[in-house]
Scaffold this motif. Structure first.
Motif, short mmCIF file in Angstrom:
data_model
loop_
_atom_site.label_atom_id
_atom_site.label_comp_id
_atom_site.label_asym_id
_atom_site.label_seq_id
_atom_site.Cartn_x
_atom_site.Cartn_y
_atom_site.Cartn_z
N ALA A 183 -105.97 -9.57 -49.09
CA ALA A 183 -105.52 -10.83 -49.68
C ALA A 183 -104.16 -11.22 -49.10
N GLU A 184 -103.87 -12.51 -49.18
CA GLU A 184 -102.56 -13.04 -48.79
C GLU A 184 -102.01 -13.81 -49.98
N PHE A 185 -100.73 -13.60 -50.26
CA PHE A 185 -100.03 -14.21 -51.39
C PHE A 185 -99.51 -15.59 -50.99
N ALA A 186 -99.59 -16.57 -51.92
CA ALA A 186 -99.08 -17.92 -51.63
C ALA A 186 -98.45 -18.51 -52.88
N ILE A 187 -97.37 -19.25 -52.67
CA ILE A 187 -96.68 -19.92 -53.78
C ILE A 187 -95.98 -21.17 -53.24
N ARG A 188 -95.97 -22.24 -54.03
CA ARG A 188 -95.28 -23.45 -53.61
C ARG A 188 -93.77 -23.31 -53.88
N PRO A 189 -92.93 -23.95 -53.05
CA PRO A 189 -91.47 -23.82 -53.19
C PRO A 189 -90.93 -24.22 -54.55
N GLU A 190 -91.55 -25.20 -55.20
CA GLU A 190 -91.06 -25.65 -56.51
C GLU A 190 -91.47 -24.73 -57.65
N ASP A 191 -92.33 -23.75 -57.34
CA ASP A 191 -92.80 -22.83 -58.37
C ASP A 191 -92.06 -21.50 -58.33
N LEU A 192 -90.82 -21.53 -57.83
CA LEU A 192 -89.95 -20.35 -57.77
C LEU A 192 -88.66 -20.64 -58.53
N HIS A 193 -88.10 -19.62 -59.13
CA HIS A 193 -86.82 -19.81 -59.83
C HIS A 193 -86.01 -18.51 -59.74
N PRO A 194 -84.69 -18.63 -59.73
CA PRO A 194 -83.85 -17.43 -59.69
C PRO A 194 -84.08 -16.58 -60.94
N ALA A 195 -84.11 -15.26 -60.74
CA ALA A 195 -84.36 -14.35 -61.87
C ALA A 195 -83.77 -12.98 -61.56
N GLU A 196 -83.79 -12.09 -62.55
CA GLU A 196 -83.28 -10.73 -62.37
C GLU A 196 -84.20 -9.91 -61.47
N THR A 197 -85.52 -10.13 -61.61
CA THR A 197 -86.48 -9.40 -60.77
C THR A 197 -87.37 -10.39 -60.06
N GLY A 198 -87.81 -10.01 -58.86
CA GLY A 198 -88.66 -10.90 -58.08
C GLY A 198 -88.54 -10.59 -56.61
N LEU A 199 -88.71 -11.59 -55.78
CA LEU A 199 -88.67 -11.43 -54.33
C LEU A 199 -87.22 -11.53 -53.83
N ARG A 200 -86.81 -10.53 -53.07
CA ARG A 200 -85.45 -10.53 -52.52
C ARG A 200 -85.40 -11.51 -51.35
N ALA A 201 -84.50 -12.50 -51.45
CA ALA A 201 -84.43 -13.55 -50.44
C ALA A 201 -83.01 -13.70 -49.93
N GLU A 202 -82.86 -13.63 -48.61
CA GLU A 202 -81.56 -13.87 -47.99
C GLU A 202 -81.50 -15.31 -47.51
N VAL A 203 -80.61 -16.09 -48.08
CA VAL A 203 -80.53 -17.53 -47.81
C VAL A 203 -80.06 -17.77 -46.38
N ARG A 204 -80.78 -18.63 -45.65
CA ARG A 204 -80.40 -19.00 -44.29
C ARG A 204 -79.87 -20.43 -44.20
N VAL A 205 -80.56 -21.37 -44.86
CA VAL A 205 -80.19 -22.79 -44.77
C VAL A 205 -80.22 -23.38 -46.18
N TRP A 254 -104.06 -16.96 -53.98
CA TRP A 254 -104.42 -15.88 -53.07
C TRP A 254 -105.47 -16.37 -52.08
N PHE A 255 -105.32 -15.94 -50.82
CA PHE A 255 -106.24 -16.35 -49.77
C PHE A 255 -106.75 -15.13 -49.02
N ASP A 256 -107.98 -15.25 -48.52
CA ASP A 256 -108.56 -14.21 -47.68
C ASP A 256 -107.96 -14.35 -46.29
N PRO A 257 -107.26 -13.32 -45.78
CA PRO A 257 -106.60 -13.45 -44.47
C PRO A 257 -107.57 -13.59 -43.31
N GLU A 258 -108.83 -13.24 -43.51
CA GLU A 258 -109.82 -13.36 -42.42
C GLU A 258 -110.52 -14.71 -42.44
N THR A 259 -111.06 -15.10 -43.58
CA THR A 259 -111.78 -16.39 -43.66
C THR A 259 -110.84 -17.56 -43.89
N GLN A 260 -109.59 -17.27 -44.35
CA GLN A 260 -108.59 -18.30 -44.67
C GLN A 260 -108.96 -19.11 -45.92
#
Length: 345
Positions: free
Chosen positions: A267-289, A335-341
């Motif tokens: 499987a491949e994970f997918a999320i839209r940019p507006e469906d994210l918010h800062p929190a104590e736990t989650g995905l570690r992101a290093e800001v570039r721009v 979630w998407f199938d990485p082979e069939t897309q």
């Protein structure tokens, strides 16, 4: 009734296949948008419906009548082109009346239809002016009025607003939607502009590589893309995608964080940019721009070596080089199938 049914339509140009056995139904009075990048086959499909191209195979039905063997004038359609196609040496009245006179409509009826459609498009005060004296937006209104005056079963539009500036496009979108709803005309509209598609359509058919990838209501196409391509094409900015690994306990490891997910092998994970918010736990992101957008701020970050975008509230100060934690809204993860897309239910 002007339901349109496309059955197994394919189009080949020598060794190149522009359309691969397309099936599509457009309901009576529906506003259908064909959306896709340049070269995806959307204009070719429109031209086949119009009778300007002959399908290599398949059938086109309009209002319960097979029309793919008929010339354009016998299909009950009108077409609005990208370049307006109005005659600069004729007045606005004469431009709108042109098709009616070619069809030998009586003069009293010509006058009635021209006047009515000019009022619908708010150009009644321009009827005596020559179209060569008009702005781009006014010429486009004339082109739409000319199509409506024919009282067709179907109106076909090929990127009709692409030559207008951004503000005029916004105004024309709102006007077009209202006018076509009032006229109760079945409409097929071709564009590569997703904002145009989302704002105008009753249904969107997303095309890629000569195929229809998904055909559904705009909100469904946006929230539940049927394929990875749809998620990556629809949305500005588009969906974020991250590789996922099964964690051996029924969940998925995504950039070091565990998420519940589908019971499949890959499987491949997918999320839209507006469906994210800062929190104590989650995905570690290093800001570039960091891009301020008024009420919101768009950030582009690095998550597990992948570019990753998030739309945050503007009152949350963020700067390049900062490391933040982003938590996805759980019911917005896809979630998407990485082979069939294709999307995984």
């Amino acid at each position: 009734m002007a339901e349109i049914v496309i059955k197994g339509v394919a189009k080949r140009f020598d060794t190149f296949t522009a359309l691969h056995s397309v099936d599509l139904t457009i309901a009576d009075q529906e506003f259908m948008v064909l959306l896709g990048a340049s070269g995806c086959g959307k204009t070719t499909l429109l031209r086949i419906i119009a009778g300007l191209e002959t399908p290599s195979e398949g059938e086109v039905w309009i209002g319960g009548r097979r029309v793919d063997h008929l010339p354009p004038r016998h299909r009950g359609i009108a077409m609005v082109f990208q370049n307006y196609a109005v005659f600069p040496h004729l007045t606005v009245f004469e431009n709108i009346a042109f098709g009616l006179r070619m069809a030998k409509v009586p003069q009293a009826e010509v006058t009635r239809r021209v006047t009515r459609t000019a009022e619908l498009m708010h150009i009644e005060q321009l009827l005596k002016r020559y179209s060569g004296e008009l702005s781009g937006g006014q010429r486009q209104r004339v082109a739409v009025a000319r199509a409506l005056a024919m009282e067709p079963d179907v109106i076909l539009m090929d990127e009709p607003l692409s030559n207008l500036d951004a503000l005029l496009r916004l105004e024309m979108r709102a006007e077009l939607k209202g006018v076509l709803a009032e006229s109760k005309t079945t409409t097929i509209y071709v564009t590569h502009d997703q904002v145009e598609a989302m704002s105008l359509a009753d249904k969107i058919s997303v095309m890629n590589g000569g195929r229809i990838v998904q055909s559904d209501r705009p909100t469904e196409v946006y929230r539940n893309p049927a394929a990875r391509f749809v998620g990556s094409f629809i949305g500005n900015p588009p969906m974020n995608f991250l590789p996922a690994q099964p964690d051996g306990a029924g969940g998925w490891n995504v950039a070091g964080q565990r998420f519940d997910g589908p019971g499949v092998a890959k499987a491949e994970f997918a999320i839209r940019p507006e469906d994210l918010h800062p929190a104590e736990t989650g995905l570690r992101a290093e800001v570039r721009v960091v891009e301020p957008l008024g009420p919101h701020t768009l950030i582009t970050a690095d998550v597990a070596g992948q570019p990753f975008r998030a739309i945050l509230e503007s009152d949350r100060p963020t700067s390049p080089g900062e490391v933040i934690t982003l938590a996805p809204t759980p019911d917005r993860i896809r979630w998407f199938d990485p082979e069939t897309q294709k999307a995984i239910a």
